[in-house]
Design an enzyme around this catalytic site. Structure first.
Site, PDB file in Angstrom:
ATOM      1  N   ASP A  21      25.388 -11.946 -18.134  1.00 27.98           N
ATOM      2  CA  ASP A  21      25.466 -10.716 -18.913  1.00 27.98           C
ATOM      3  C   ASP A  21      26.066 -11.010 -20.281  1.00 27.98           C
ATOM      4  O   ASP A  21      26.815 -11.982 -20.456  1.00 27.98           O
ATOM      5  CB  ASP A  21      26.325  -9.686 -18.189  1.00 27.98           C
ATOM      6  CG  ASP A  21      25.736  -9.269 -16.849  1.00 27.98           C
ATOM      7  OD1 ASP A  21      24.494  -9.342 -16.711  1.00 27.98           O
ATOM      8  OD2 ASP A  21      26.503  -8.884 -15.955  1.00 27.98           O
ATOM      9  N   LYS A  22      25.778 -10.133 -21.235  1.00 32.77           N
ATOM     10  CA  LYS A  22      26.214 -10.340 -22.618  1.00 32.77           C
ATOM     11  C   LYS A  22      27.699 -10.669 -22.712  1.00 32.77           C
ATOM     12  O   LYS A  22      28.101 -11.582 -23.433  1.00 32.77           O
ATOM     13  CB  LYS A  22      25.904  -9.093 -23.449  1.00 32.77           C
ATOM     14  CG  LYS A  22      26.320  -9.222 -24.913  1.00 32.77           C
ATOM     15  CD  LYS A  22      26.070  -7.940 -25.695  1.00 32.77           C
ATOM     16  CE  LYS A  22      27.088  -6.873 -25.317  1.00 32.77           C
ATOM     17  NZ  LYS A  22      27.051  -5.717 -26.251  1.00 32.77           N
TER      18      LYS A  22
END
Length: 326
Positions: free
Chosen positions: A148-149
């Site tokens: 995830d970012k």
């Protein structure tokens, strides 16, 4: 029947194959013979009508083949990617001519998506590894798995198509091990456990995932956890993935009422005096078998400074000094 190798298969060719032994699904059978194409790529060719059985378009990837079926596969000329190479610094944990392992920072998107057309890990990799273009897909060249970012830590990227397929197979077979450290709210009563709950798209919020039954489209999700340190009203937990679903650890942790600290989607938003870039979740160790040398590679990503500071504050508040992570 011979097996087609990478050297025999071009990206702008029509391949004609004869089935000598029936009984297999067409996507499985083709993956055995077109060794430089992944099964997902083959399934996409089927979806696009680029696979024929006895001169008729194959409409289902689950089609069972019969002996003497003639299979024709049209492999289109690669579309030139619109992605641009960007000279973004990378924290490299391991690299050779076949693969690279990066320690990804927070607020760093892995691949382009709506709202993030540049400044991604892929853009940085294209500058660092110019030959990466087109490996495994136009928009996600070389990407084996994702983070995830705002999840930090180790992520592996393949530099060749065969290595990509090998690493993806290791992830699927669970022979590659992905381990995380996360700070959660609260302290579970047990010291360790397993969360075995299916995950699917949230029924009303398209940005989130949720616990969704298999009957309603959820997919099996398995997370192993073990407390490394109890920190007053918080805990440092060691997570190991048994599967790799989107937001898996974050969804599972939230479901058991111990969400990841700083998680913008799944936590209650409590603050402990540290301005976190994202959720306090870090992929600290990645263990895999090198597809070429067959040696075991263990890449360890040091804790980011934000997470170190967070742990220091929590230890001070709870009267603890240090921890040894094995």
């Amino acid at each position: 029947m011979f097996k087609i190798t990478s050297s025999l298969l071009s990206e702008n060719s029509r391949q004609s194959l004869t089935v000598t032994t029936g009984g297999k699904r067409i996507d499985v059978w083709l993956a055995d013979y077109l060794t430089n194409l992944s099964r997902s790529r083959i399934q996409k060719l089927i979806e696009n009508g680029q696979v024929l059985i006895n001169n008729s378009v194959c409409k289902q990837k689950k089609t069972i083949l019969k002996q003497n079926d003639i299979i024709i596969v049209d492999i289109p000329i690669p579309v030139v990617s619109s992605l641009t190479a960007e000279a973004i610094p990378l924290d490299i944990l391991y690299e050779d001519e076949y693969l690279i392992i990066i320690n990804k920072s927070a607020n760093f998107v892995v691949h382009p998506a709506p709202g993030h057309s540049n400044g991604t890990l892929v853009n940085a990799l294209l500058a660092h590894c110019p030959d990466l273009q087109g490996i495994g897909g136009i928009e996600r060249p070389g990407i084996v798995h994702r983070l995830d970012k705002d999840t930090t830590g180790a992520i592996v990227v393949a530099k060749t198509e065969p290595v990509l397929h090998s690493l993806q197979a290791q992830i699927k077979a669970k022979t590659a091990k992905r381990e995380y450290l996360g700070v959660v709210y609260g302290c579970p009563k047990e010291d360790s456990g397993v969360i075995d709950l299916p995950i699917g798209r949230h029924p009303s919020d398209g940005k989130k995932m949720a616990i969704v039954s298999v009957e309603k489209g959820g997919r099996e999700a398995l997370t192993y956890w073990q407390i490394k340190e109890r920190l007053g009203n918080y805990s440092l937990i060691h997570f190991t993935l048994g599967t790799g679903r989107t937001h898996q650890i974050r969804v599972h942790a939230s479901h058991i009422k111990h969400p990841i600290l700083g998680d913008p989607l799944y936590s209650a938003g409590h603050s402990v005096g540290v301005n976190l870039t994202g959720q306090a979740l870090h992929a600290f160790r990645l263990t895999l078998t090198h597809p070429i040398t067959e040696e075991t590679i263990e890449a360890i990503a040091p804790l980011p400074l934000e997470l170190q500071k967070l742990l220091q504050i929590l230890r001070q508040k709870s009267g603890l000094k240090s921890i040894m992570i094995n």
